[in-house]
Design a protein around this motif. Structure first.
Motif, mmCIF file in Angstrom:
data_model
loop_
_atom_site.group_PDB
_atom_site.id
_atom_site.type_symbol
_atom_site.label_atom_id
_atom_site.label_comp_id
_atom_site.label_asym_id
_atom_site.label_seq_id
_atom_site.Cartn_x
_atom_site.Cartn_y
_atom_site.Cartn_z
ATOM 1 N N THR B 20 -42.453 -37.491 58.608
ATOM 2 C CA THR B 20 -42.430 -37.449 57.333
ATOM 3 C C THR B 20 -41.940 -39.031 56.703
ATOM 4 O O THR B 20 -42.632 -39.545 55.693
ATOM 5 C CB THR B 20 -41.125 -36.456 56.789
ATOM 6 O OG1 THR B 20 -41.536 -35.155 57.237
ATOM 7 C CG2 THR B 20 -41.058 -36.496 55.250
ATOM 8 N N HIS C 58 -40.289 -29.432 54.919
ATOM 9 C CA HIS C 58 -41.592 -28.782 55.046
ATOM 10 C C HIS C 58 -41.821 -28.126 53.670
ATOM 11 O O HIS C 58 -42.700 -28.120 52.876
ATOM 12 C CB HIS C 58 -41.601 -27.757 56.155
ATOM 13 C CG HIS C 58 -42.721 -26.839 56.118
ATOM 14 N ND1 HIS C 58 -44.038 -27.317 56.290
ATOM 15 C CD2 HIS C 58 -42.863 -25.518 55.868
ATOM 16 C CE1 HIS C 58 -45.093 -26.451 56.152
ATOM 17 N NE2 HIS C 58 -44.289 -25.119 55.802
ATOM 18 N N ALA C 62 -44.689 -28.724 50.901
ATOM 19 C CA ALA C 62 -45.432 -27.900 50.535
ATOM 20 C C ALA C 62 -45.792 -27.589 48.988
ATOM 21 O O ALA C 62 -46.666 -27.429 48.235
ATOM 22 C CB ALA C 62 -45.441 -26.573 51.026
ATOM 23 N N SER C 105 -46.907 -31.419 54.773
ATOM 24 C CA SER C 105 -46.513 -30.009 55.236
ATOM 25 C C SER C 105 -47.126 -29.281 56.064
ATOM 26 O O SER C 105 -46.654 -28.611 57.098
ATOM 27 C CB SER C 105 -46.632 -29.399 53.815
ATOM 28 O OG SER C 105 -47.959 -29.176 53.721
#
Lengths: 223, 60, 255, 185
Positions: B20, C58, C62, C105
């Motif tokens: 990320t 996550h 998303a 995601s």
């Protein structure tokens, strides 16, 4: 006096990655093909793991072939091909350099994408490594064999499909040994190196045959 | 509780955050590099004497 | 309509210059709080253990992946129906962000799935439709890259975006149906009957932080896109004028 | 070289350039460098510009300079011209760093012409070189062609407009009576 090889290589790479180039679209096509196959065969992970290498190889074959139809056609359309033929440089070497640049721009990204897509197909780490290695060794052969088809259809307006029809039979040996090497790595007792070395040999042979055949066809096509 | 003990799946958690962070960093880098490139191109064109319809962008 | 006040790119750029520093500050603050809370405050989930921390990135990613498509769909309407001059700039700037959040995601989802389900990927309905969404984003980006004229590319991409907006729910339903034929979904979902507040609060803060991040990057990318179009129109002018000297432009670059 | 449309001027030029095999006979060059074929002494300036819109103007030109082999036999005294100078000389120096997509048809034509200047070759084969050029650029083109002739070069050009070249020989092609004129490639 070999500066022209570098100049041609850099030019081809630039054309592939700049606006209107086909560099990334091959990878997208590869992703789309590999994604769509589980919809066809069903989400059975064991089945996908078994046919995974084959799916990846067929995806790579199609992505390579469909990206190749402009290899010489773009240069023919604007007259650059004529100038290349008269430039006083060996046409076989020009074809080889163009193929190499094309492979760097479209084939190599497929090799990098393959491990990610292999995860979708539930391949285990050994199988992922094997498939990636076979693609790395085998996709140059697909580009070089495809160049023959691209040179044969260079004069045709819509030669893309015809090119695929002409080239797919020629690419069958590459597909057979690529998939069987990957399969051999998954099923332990079968040796991996035998089909893999044959695959490497096929790539080397096509590096010789491809440029000569393509250059011959281009010379005929120029009038 | 100890925040540095991430349990048996620490690797997956660290990998998630690393990915990320990498993607977000790439996005930020893309925006900044793009901005620098367009600025350079605009300045270059203005130095050549090409102007737009009288408006000037501030050099913030 | 307030949006029309910012139809002029120059006025829009001025607004961006004012808003952007505040957005960046708010975004940084939200991430600081969110990350602190998710690592130091949130307890382990009794079922998922520490992997619940993956959820804190996550789930927001998303959400954003879907919100970004909504932004693009509204922008596409703006391009085709209201002919707002900044709509296709907004859509083009949003596409890479949407692709990036969808990618996050997908990746974090599989990294969560491996310890929880024992596999990185299943062809589950929800996962598969997110993958299709990812391909849609990449296809739209490729479309923009392939067409040289940004106005034409914007219109083509707007049509594709809207078709996709109608089609994505259908894809979702059909995948649902397809999937239940073969394999019952065995997904442990976070949206159970109760989410403990200790988990919910960091989740919401992280969602806020990601949303702020999206708007920051979106505005910055839109500004870049406006500049890119200015550069393009100025270059065309530069090529046309043999002796470039103080000629005045009449065309707005981003209409 | 003059003549009505379709008489084969372009075909003749392309045959000289080695792009079309001659129906009979062969192309031979007196003088010149021994180890090269006749075609490799030639620059071909045809209807197509060979300009890549995705590359910048200077990238287009430096590629052709690096790619084409320069040929300077005895009695031909032109050096390699720097790409930027060639562009300046043709009046498109200010576009050097722009993508070639932004050039007009005439500017693309001039960029294509700059290719002949950056790589010296003794023979220029030019197919209607003045097409898409304005009066000013045409004057510049004729000056360039005369300069090339002066430094010992040779030009074969097909044209419909009279060009004021030094010591030009005229070849007028007429369609053969018994079979229709061949359509040029």
């Amino acid at each position: 006096m070999s500066g022209w090889v570098g100049a041609l290589f850099v030019r081809e790479l630039r054309l592939a990655v700049r606006v209107g180039g086909s560099g990334v679209i091959g990878v997208l096509f590869f992703l789309a093909v590999v994604t769509v196959i589980p919809f066809g065969v069903g989400p059975d992970l064991n089945l996908l793991a078994r046919i995974g290498p084959a799916i990846l190889w067929i995806g790579a074959l199609l992505a390579t072939l469909l990206g190749l139809d402009r290899l010489f056609q773009a240069d023919r359309d604007d007259g650059a091909l004529d100038l290349m033929i008269m430039a006083g440089r060996p046409l076989e070497l020009i074809v080889l350099v163009k193929c190499l640049a094309h492979w760097m721009a479209t084939g190599l990204p497929l090799v990098f994408a393959a491990p990610v897509l292999a995860i979708f197909l539930n391949l285990d780490p050994v199988a992922i490594a094997a498939v990636t290695a076979t693609l790395l060794a085998g996709t140059p052969a697909l580009t070089l064999i495809g160049a023959i088809g691209a040179s044969l259809t260079v004069t045709l307006r819509r030669g893309g499909l015809l090119m695929a029809v002409l080239v797919i039979p020629l690419a069958i040996p590459v597909l057979i040994f690529g998939v069987s090497a990957a399969d051999a790595a998954i099923q332990d007792p079968v040796p991996f190196m035998t089909p893999f070395l044959i695959l490497c040999a096929l790539t080397l042979v096509s590096a010789v045959v491809g440029p000569f055949a393509a250059a011959t066809a281009l010379r005929f096509a120029s009038d | 509780m100890d925040p540095f003990d991430l349990g048996p799946h620490a690797g997956f958690i660290i990998a998630s955050y690393t990915v990320t962070f990498g993607v977000v960093a790439a996005l930020i880098a893309w925006v900044l590099i793009d901005r620098a490139q367009q600025r350079a191109a605009l300045n270059d064109l203005e130095r050549q004497g090409i102007s737009r319809a009288g408006q000037r962008q501030d050099k913030s | 309509m307030a949006l029309w006040d910012y139809a002029n790119p120059t006025r829009f750029l001025r607004l961006v210059d004012i808003v952007l520093p505040w957005l960046i500050a708010a975004c940084a603050l939200a991430f600081a709080i969110g990350l602190y809370k998710s690592f130091f405050m949130a307890p382990e989930d009794y079922q998922q253990g520490d992997t619940v921390r993956i959820m804190f990135i996550h789930v927001p990613a998303a959400w954003l992946a879907m919100m970004c498509y909504s932004v693009m769909a509204i922008s596409a309407l703006g391009t085709l129906v209201w002919k707002h001059p900044l709509a296709d700039v907004s859509a083009k700037a949003a596409a890479p962000l949407g692709a990036a959040f969808t990618f996050i995601s997908l990746i974090t989802g599989s990294l969560w799935g491996k310890p929880m389900w024992g596999t990185y990927w299943v062809w589950d309905a929800r996962l598969t439709s997110v993958l299709v969404l990812f391909i849609m984003y990449l296809g739209l980006m490729a479309l923009w890259r392939t067409m040289e004229d940004p106005i034409k590319a914007g219109k083509a991409a707007a049509v594709l975006t809207l078709v996709g907006a109608f089609n994505l729910p259908i894809i979702k339903f059909s995948v649902d149906w397809w999937n239940t034929l073969h394999q019952p979904a065995s997904v442990i979902r976070l949206d159970g009957p109760t989410i403990h507040p200790d988990i919910l609060i960091p989740l919401l803060v992280m969602a806020l932080a990601f949303t702020l991040l999206f708007f920051t990057l979106h505005l910055a990318a839109m500004r870049n896109e406006i500049f890119r179009r200015r550069v393009r129109s100025m270059r065309m002018k530069a090529a046309a004028s043999a002796h470039p000297a103080g000629a005045t432009a009449t065309a707005q670059p981003a209409e | 070289m003059t003549g009505p449309n379709g008489v084969g001027k372009s075909s003749l030029l392309r045959t000289l350039a080695g792009l079309v095999p001659p129906a009979e006979g062969h192309v031979r060059l007196e003088g010149g460098t021994e180890e090269l074929t006749a075609f490799e002494h030639c620059h071909y300036f045809g209807h197509q510009d060979a300009v890549k819109p995705a590359l910048s103007v200077i990238e287009n030109l430096t590629f052709w300079q690096a790619f084409s082999q320069s040929v300077t036999p005895d009695g031909f005294t032109t050096g390699r011209m720097a790409p930027a100078d060639a562009l300046d000389g043709l009046g498109i120096g200010h576009t050097a760093r722009l993508p070639a997509a932004y050039l007009s048809a005439g500017q693309k034509r001039r960029l294509s012409l700059a290719r002949l200047l950056v790589t010296p070759r003794p023979i220029w084969l030019m197919d209607e070189p003045t097409s898409a050029l304005d009066a000013d650029s045409e004057k510049r083109l004729i000056a360039l062609m005369n300069g090339h002739l002066l430094s010992g070069g040779l030009i074969v050009t097909a044209t419909h407009t009279p060009l004021t070249l030094n010591k030009a020989q005229k070849l007028h092609l007429e369609p053969a009576r018994d079979h229709p004129a061949e359509v040029p490639a």
